[in-house]
Design an enzyme around this catalytic site. Structure first.
Site, PDB file in Angstrom:
ATOM      1  N   CYS A 166       2.837 -30.011 -22.028  1.00 24.55           N
ATOM      2  CA  CYS A 166       1.556 -30.718 -22.176  1.00 24.55           C
ATOM      3  C   CYS A 166       1.723 -32.243 -22.231  1.00 24.55           C
ATOM      4  O   CYS A 166       0.973 -32.985 -21.589  1.00 24.55           O
ATOM      5  CB  CYS A 166       0.817 -30.220 -23.406  1.00 24.55           C
ATOM      6  SG  CYS A 166       1.885 -29.873 -24.816  1.00 24.55           S
ATOM      7  N   HIS A 184      -3.539 -34.635 -27.475  1.00 18.98           N
ATOM      8  CA  HIS A 184      -2.300 -35.392 -27.681  1.00 18.98           C
ATOM      9  C   HIS A 184      -2.538 -36.855 -27.282  1.00 18.98           C
ATOM     10  O   HIS A 184      -3.220 -37.131 -26.287  1.00 18.98           O
ATOM     11  CB  HIS A 184      -1.172 -34.856 -26.788  1.00 18.98           C
ATOM     12  CG  HIS A 184      -0.643 -33.500 -27.173  1.00 18.98           C
ATOM     13  ND1 HIS A 184      -1.004 -32.837 -28.320  1.00 18.98           N
ATOM     14  CD2 HIS A 184       0.244 -32.688 -26.534  1.00 18.98           C
ATOM     15  CE1 HIS A 184      -0.356 -31.675 -28.380  1.00 18.98           C
ATOM     16  NE2 HIS A 184       0.404 -31.561 -27.304  1.00 18.98           N
TER      17      HIS A 184
HETATM   18  N1  NAP Z   1      -0.637 -24.980 -27.165  1.00 17.10           N
HETATM   19  C1  NAP Z   1      -0.420 -25.887 -26.222  1.00 17.10           C
HETATM   20  O1  NAP Z   1      -0.974 -27.005 -26.225  1.00 17.10           O
HETATM   21  C2  NAP Z   1       0.504 -25.565 -25.079  1.00 17.10           C
HETATM   22  C3  NAP Z   1       0.575 -26.461 -24.024  1.00 17.10           C
HETATM   23  C4  NAP Z   1       1.427 -26.187 -22.959  1.00 17.10           C
HETATM   24  C5  NAP Z   1       2.170 -25.034 -22.972  1.00 17.10           C
HETATM   25  N2  NAP Z   1       2.081 -24.169 -24.013  1.00 17.10           N
HETATM   26  C6  NAP Z   1       2.887 -22.945 -23.979  1.00 17.10           C
HETATM   27  O2  NAP Z   1       2.029 -21.822 -23.846  1.00 17.10           O
HETATM   28  C7  NAP Z   1       2.592 -20.713 -24.545  1.00 17.10           C
HETATM   29  C8  NAP Z   1       1.577 -20.143 -25.523  1.00 17.10           C
HETATM   30  O3  NAP Z   1       1.136 -21.150 -26.397  1.00 17.10           O
HETATM   31  P1  NAP Z   1      -0.108 -20.940 -27.378  1.00 17.10           P
HETATM   32  O4  NAP Z   1      -0.342 -22.271 -27.949  1.00 17.10           O
HETATM   33  O5  NAP Z   1      -1.234 -20.234 -26.703  1.00 17.10           O
HETATM   34  O6  NAP Z   1       0.526 -19.964 -28.503  1.00 17.10           O
HETATM   35  P2  NAP Z   1      -0.198 -18.920 -29.473  1.00 17.10           P
HETATM   36  O7  NAP Z   1      -1.562 -19.369 -29.830  1.00 17.10           O
HETATM   37  O8  NAP Z   1       0.779 -18.682 -30.559  1.00 17.10           O
HETATM   38  O9  NAP Z   1      -0.324 -17.578 -28.586  1.00 17.10           O
HETATM   39  C9  NAP Z   1       0.803 -16.843 -28.184  1.00 17.10           C
HETATM   40  C10 NAP Z   1       0.373 -15.737 -27.236  1.00 17.10           C
HETATM   41  O10 NAP Z   1       1.562 -15.066 -26.779  1.00 17.10           O
HETATM   42  C11 NAP Z   1       1.409 -13.662 -27.003  1.00 17.10           C
HETATM   43  N3  NAP Z   1       2.692 -13.038 -27.256  1.00 17.10           N
HETATM   44  C12 NAP Z   1       3.607 -13.358 -28.206  1.00 17.10           C
HETATM   45  N4  NAP Z   1       4.666 -12.508 -28.139  1.00 17.10           N
HETATM   46  C13 NAP Z   1       4.392 -11.648 -27.135  1.00 17.10           C
HETATM   47  C14 NAP Z   1       5.095 -10.530 -26.586  1.00 17.10           C
HETATM   48  N5  NAP Z   1       6.291 -10.151 -27.051  1.00 17.10           N
HETATM   49  N6  NAP Z   1       4.521  -9.857 -25.542  1.00 17.10           N
HETATM   50  C15 NAP Z   1       3.326 -10.245 -25.082  1.00 17.10           C
HETATM   51  N7  NAP Z   1       2.599 -11.289 -25.562  1.00 17.10           N
HETATM   52  C16 NAP Z   1       3.139 -11.973 -26.571  1.00 17.10           C
HETATM   53  C17 NAP Z   1       0.497 -13.583 -28.213  1.00 17.10           C
HETATM   54  O11 NAP Z   1      -0.050 -12.280 -28.262  1.00 17.10           O
HETATM   55  P3  NAP Z   1      -0.481 -11.607 -29.682  1.00 17.10           P
HETATM   56  O12 NAP Z   1      -1.769 -12.262 -30.072  1.00 17.10           O
HETATM   57  O13 NAP Z   1      -0.637 -10.168 -29.319  1.00 17.10           O
HETATM   58  O14 NAP Z   1       0.633 -11.887 -30.646  1.00 17.10           O
HETATM   59  C18 NAP Z   1      -0.512 -14.668 -27.868  1.00 17.10           C
HETATM   60  O15 NAP Z   1      -1.428 -14.172 -26.923  1.00 17.10           O
HETATM   61  C19 NAP Z   1       3.898 -21.221 -25.165  1.00 17.10           C
HETATM   62  O16 NAP Z   1       4.936 -20.947 -24.245  1.00 17.10           O
HETATM   63  C20 NAP Z   1       3.671 -22.703 -25.248  1.00 17.10           C
HETATM   64  O17 NAP Z   1       4.873 -23.434 -25.253  1.00 17.10           O
HETATM   65  C21 NAP Z   1       1.255 -24.396 -25.074  1.00 17.10           C
END
Ligand code: NAP
Length: 337
Positions: A133, A242
């Site tokens: 991001c 950010h």
């Molecule tokens: N947040 C940001 O600003 C941002 C920006 C760029 C990239 N990212 C990337 O995007 C990804 C997700 O970020 P987020 O902020 O959305 O995190 P989050 O709110 O913690 O959500 C994580 C997601 O991953 C799923 N998950 C976790 N373990 C899993 C598994 N073993 N099998 C299948 N699904 C699984 C969770 O499902 P459950 O609900 O079932 O646990 C949930 O849907 C990360 O790689 C992060 O680095 C995030």
């Protein structure tokens, strides 16, 4: 006109980014014929609404990926999940757009920001990576300046929202603002009323992985391995958006009038730079917007040609979900799927 519709998986659909992806696919009217929300076994039984229909969340597995017969899979379930499942999806013919860090530096995987290097998307072999991001908003702002003046060096300090750490980061701040303690904190310290110079893990050289993502990903997206980039990434108690203080040194002579002109017409950029009227980019103003906001443009008088700027964007939208959907739009327009 291309009237094709697609079968689209969102893997990590229940997370902050996954939910935003579903919202943005709907908002931008991406031609989804069937949406398949996948997450962990914990979320089976939940539903997610898309175009007014409640869709059951299924477990992400080899079986669900094969059964989905999807054209696209937008992954946002973390790097280890992507490492395990993205190649399986690609093998069954699904084009993966991956939000995690798993494949970003893989030379066989294009790392794409549509305003900066759209052509790279068409070189994919089944997986396309969405950058970090903080990197996305920086390169959107800097690409027009690199084209005009050739960047020599970038020094960036970030002020990153708790939502960049997923729902647990947001939850910790919300609890602390209510005067409570998170029993399962995401951050190693209290985040309310604080600023943590610690995002992702530390390497032996003292830099964090988040900081090195900004260095390496910027070079890859700009297609210039000689670009000198150094970063300090800081988590701040902001609930979305950010901010970045960026110092840039150029090869060629720059001036603020030209910089303003270039940024004013740059794709995906909005110039907000009237400090006398207290107008500059703010995370609250960037909230729910897809653009990258740039302001506080000042000449750095300590070098022959350089500037300081302040860059703000919504990390869940342009920093993640919007960028991923824009990549799918590129492929749809160019029939690269
Ligand atoms: N947040 C940001 O600003 C941002 C920006 C760029 C990239 N990212 C990337 O995007 C990804 C997700 O970020 P987020 O902020 O959305 O995190 P989050 O709110 O913690 O959500 C994580 C997601 O991953 C799923 N998950 C976790 N373990 C899993 C598994 N073993 N099998 C299948 N699904 C699984 C969770 O499902 P459950 O609900 O079932 O646990 C949930 O849907 C990360 O790689 C992060 O680095 C995030």
């Amino acid at each position: 006109m291309n009237n094709r519709t697609y079968r689209v998986i969102v893997a990590g659909a229940t997370g902050l980014v996954g939910r935003k992806m579903i919202q943005i696919l709907e908002e931008r009217r991406f031609p989804v014929g069937t949406l398949i929300p996948l997450a962990s076994a914990r979320s089976v039984g939940q539903t997610l609404r898309f175009h007014g229909v409640d869709l059951p969340v299924q477990e992400l597995s080899e079986t669900s990926l094969a059964a989905a017969q999807a054209d696209f899979a937008l992954f946002s379930a973390g790097a280890s999940v992507s490492r395990q499942f993205a190649p399986i999806a690609a093998r069954v013919g699904t084009v993966v757009i991956d939000n995690s860090s798993a494949f970003r530096m893989d030379p066989d995987v294009p790392l794409v920001v549509p305003e900066v290097n759209p052509q790279a998307a068409f070189t994919h072999k089944g997986i396309i990576a969405n950058p970090n991001c903080s990197t996305i908003q920086m390169v959107v702002a800097l690409k027009p300046l690199h084209d005009a003046f050739t960047i020599k060096r970038i020094v960036v300090a970030t002020y990153q929202s708790v939502t960049g750490a997923g729902w647990r980061g947001q939850h910790q701040l919300e609890l602390e603002l209510e005067g409570k303690t998170d029993p399962d904190p995401k951050f190693p310290h209290r985040i309310a009323m604080n600023a943590l110079p610690h995002i992702d893990t530390f390497s032996d050289d003292g830099y964090t992985r988040e900081e090195m993502k900004m260095v390496n990903e910027t070079r890859k997206i700009m297609g210039d391995d000689s670009l000198r980039v150094t970063a300090t990434c800081v988590r701040v108690p902001v609930l979305g958006g950010h901010s970045e203080a960026i110092n840039v040194e150029f090869e060629k002579q720059c001036d603020t009038a030209r910089i303003r002109k270039l940024l004013a017409k740059a794709p995906g950029v909005i110039l907000v730079d009237d400090p006398q009227s207290a107008l500059y980019p703010l995370p609250l103003d960037a909230h729910d917007r897809d653009e990258v906001f740039v302001g506080r443009i000042r000449i750095d008088t300590t070098v022959p040609s350089g500037i300081n700027i302040w860059v703000v964007s919504d990390n869940l939208r342009k920093g993640a979900a919007t960028n991923a959907v824009q990549i799918a739009e590129l492929l749809n327009a160019g029939q690269g799927v």
